[in-house]
Design an enzyme around this catalytic site. Structure first.
Site, PDB file in Angstrom:
ATOM      1  N   ASN A   1       0.601  -1.516   0.492  1.00 26.29           N
ATOM      2  CA  ASN A   1       0.219   0.588   0.829  1.00 26.29           C
ATOM      3  C   ASN A   1       0.746   1.048  -0.235  1.00 26.29           C
ATOM      4  OD1 ASN A   1      -2.006   2.364   0.533  1.00 26.29           O
ATOM      5  ND2 ASN A   1      -2.382   1.764   2.549  1.00 26.29           N
ATOM      6  N   TRP A   2       0.741   2.118  -1.586  1.00 27.30           N
ATOM      7  CA  TRP A   2       2.027   2.724  -1.426  1.00 27.30           C
ATOM      8  C   TRP A   2       1.488   3.966  -0.636  1.00 27.30           C
ATOM      9  CZ3 TRP A   2       3.869   3.093  -6.697  1.00 27.30           C
ATOM     10  CH2 TRP A   2       4.678   1.371  -7.285  1.00 27.30           C
ATOM     11  N   LYS A   3      -0.226   4.616  -0.413  1.00 28.40           N
ATOM     12  CA  LYS A   3      -0.641   5.089   0.654  1.00 28.40           C
ATOM     13  C   LYS A   3      -0.260   6.759  -0.398  1.00 28.40           C
ATOM     14  CE  LYS A   3       0.186   3.803   5.232  1.00 28.40           C
ATOM     15  NZ  LYS A   3      -0.021   3.836   6.838  1.00 28.40           N
TER      16      LYS A   3
ATOM     17  N   HIS B   1      -9.431   0.797   5.043  1.00 27.00           N
ATOM     18  CA  HIS B   1      -8.170   1.181   5.186  1.00 27.00           C
ATOM     19  C   HIS B   1      -7.968   2.544   6.577  1.00 27.00           C
ATOM     20  CE1 HIS B   1      -4.238   3.053   6.785  1.00 27.00           C
ATOM     21  NE2 HIS B   1      -3.556   1.575   5.570  1.00 27.00           N
TER      22      HIS B   1
ATOM     23  N   GLU C   1      -6.668   4.906   7.641  1.00 30.60           N
ATOM     24  CA  GLU C   1      -6.259   5.958   7.641  1.00 30.60           C
ATOM     25  C   GLU C   1      -7.571   6.892   6.625  1.00 30.60           C
ATOM     26  OE1 GLU C   1      -2.832   5.938   5.238  1.00 30.60           O
ATOM     27  OE2 GLU C   1      -2.193   4.851   7.866  1.00 30.60           O
TER      28      GLU C   1
ATOM     29  N   GLU D   1      -4.777  -5.094  10.777  1.00 27.39           N
ATOM     30  CA  GLU D   1      -4.318  -3.773  10.791  1.00 27.39           C
ATOM     31  C   GLU D   1      -4.394  -2.702  12.039  1.00 27.39           C
ATOM     32  OE1 GLU D   1      -2.137  -2.825   7.084  1.00 27.39           O
ATOM     33  OE2 GLU D   1      -4.139  -1.369   7.419  1.00 27.39           O
TER      34      GLU D   1
ATOM     35  N   GLY E   1       2.325   2.086  10.728  1.00 27.93           N
ATOM     36  CA  GLY E   1       3.616   3.465  10.820  1.00 27.93           C
ATOM     37  C   GLY E   1       4.373   3.718  11.711  1.00 27.93           C
TER      38      GLY E   1
ATOM     39  N   SER F   1       3.744  -2.142  10.548  1.00 26.02           N
ATOM     40  CA  SER F   1       5.560  -1.761  10.459  1.00 26.02           C
ATOM     41  C   SER F   1       5.276  -2.908  10.597  1.00 26.02           C
ATOM     42  CB  SER F   1       5.568  -1.559  11.756  1.00 26.02           C
ATOM     43  OG  SER F   1       5.239  -0.251  12.237  1.00 26.02           O
TER      44      SER F   1
HETATM   45  C1  PEP Z   1      -0.962   0.121   6.023  1.00 27.43           C
HETATM   46  O1  PEP Z   1      -0.597   0.951   5.077  1.00 27.43           O
HETATM   47  O2  PEP Z   1      -1.394  -0.578   5.669  1.00 27.43           O
HETATM   48  C2  PEP Z   1       0.512  -0.282   6.610  1.00 27.43           C
HETATM   49  C3  PEP Z   1       0.613  -1.581   7.219  1.00 27.43           C
HETATM   50  O3  PEP Z   1       1.729   0.910   7.161  1.00 27.43           O
HETATM   51  P1  PEP Z   1       3.337   0.173   7.554  1.00 27.43           P
HETATM   52  O4  PEP Z   1       3.608  -1.000   7.761  1.00 27.43           O
HETATM   53  O5  PEP Z   1       4.208   1.448   7.308  1.00 27.43           O
HETATM   54  O6  PEP Z   1       2.978   0.230   9.229  1.00 27.43           O
END
Ligand code: PEP
Length: 253
Positions: free
Chosen positions: A9-11, A95, A97, A167, A173, A212
């Site tokens: 997931n590049w966001k 997600h 976010e 998640e 993050g 992470s």
């Molecule tokens: C995500 O954006 O879904 C995510 C898990 O980010 P990260 O791996 O940076 O924690």
């Protein structure tokens, strides 16, 4: 046996130049990974270009978000049919976010899930508790509500091709990762929620862990019975790191 999936997931990251380098790095070793699936989810504007780059590889294309509406006067939105049209096979739904920053409620998430279903896009439904919810012992209740609302809206059959990503919000993050035991406990619970409606669909359902994940912690997470791969944010922007996670999913490290 469920084939593991690693989704990047590049966001809100990337540029045409940076994407070139990243995708080249991924493609250099992706085809050697036969026993796990790899999915890239760049921002909408790069989907077509990256889709063309990966067309001759085993790497798949996904989007980070989808409109509820099929078309019409909805400025700024992108429909499920459009995602299909540019070659997406998957879409991330709900997600954290989107939920915390853009007002996606469980009902809105369910409607997005249904919109994707109508176009045959495989949904990656994200669920997870906040730190406050974990510390107050509410984790399982939050997961039951998030999964349950979608299940009640679309029915269990819609999960036959779908994927769920657990998640924990406190791990996204932040550099904090759920322990393999913490993640496994929630993954098993998610599977049991689906199993209560359909045991066969639950047995085949892939449940990804996100929060992470790195090359260094992926092997022990992916060794757990109910962890079927990862949804990767930050580490998906580094080809070497991302591919080492993919190799962990394929069981080659
Ligand atoms: C995500 O954006 O879904 C995510 C898990 O980010 P990260 O791996 O940076 O924690």
């Amino acid at each position: 046996m469920r084939t593991k999936l690693v989704a990047g997931n590049w966001k809100l990251n990337g540029s045409r130049e940076a994407n070139q380098r990243l995708v080249s790095g991924i493609l250099a070793s992706a085809d050697a990974i036969a026993s796990a699936e790899i999915l890239l989810c760049p921002p909408f504007v790069y989907l077509s270009e990256i889709g063309a780059r990966i067309a001759d590889s085993t790497v798949m294309l996904g989007a980070q978000h989808v409109a509820i509406q099929e078309g019409g006067a909805f400025t700024g939105e992108v429909s499920a049919a459009m995602l299909k049209d540019v070659g997406c096979s998957h879409v991330i739904i709900g997600h954290s976010e989107r939920r915390s920053l853009f007002g996606d409620t469980d009902e809105i998430v369910s409607a997005r899930f249904r919109a994707a279903d109508h176009q045959g896009l495989k949904q990656i439904l994200c669920v997870g508790e906040s730190l406050e919810e974990r510390e107050s012992g509410a984790t399982m209740k939050v997961i039951e509500r998030q999964v349950g609302t979608v299940l009640d809206t679309v029915g269990v059959q819609a999960f036959a091709d779908a994927i769920i990503a657990y998640e924990p919000v406190w791990a996204i993050g932040t550099g904090l990762t759920a322990t393999p035991g913490q993640a496994q406990e929630v993954h098993a619970h998610i599977r049991s929620i689906i199993a209560a409606s359909d045991a066969k669909i639950a047995a085949g359902l892939r449940i990804l862990y996100g929060g992470s994940v790195k090359g260094s912690n992926a092997p022990e997470l992916f060794a757990m019975d109910d962890i079927d791969g990862g949804l990767i944010g930050g580490a998906s922007l580094d080809a070497d790191e991302f591919m080492s996670i993919c190799r962990a999913a394929a069981g080659t490290i």
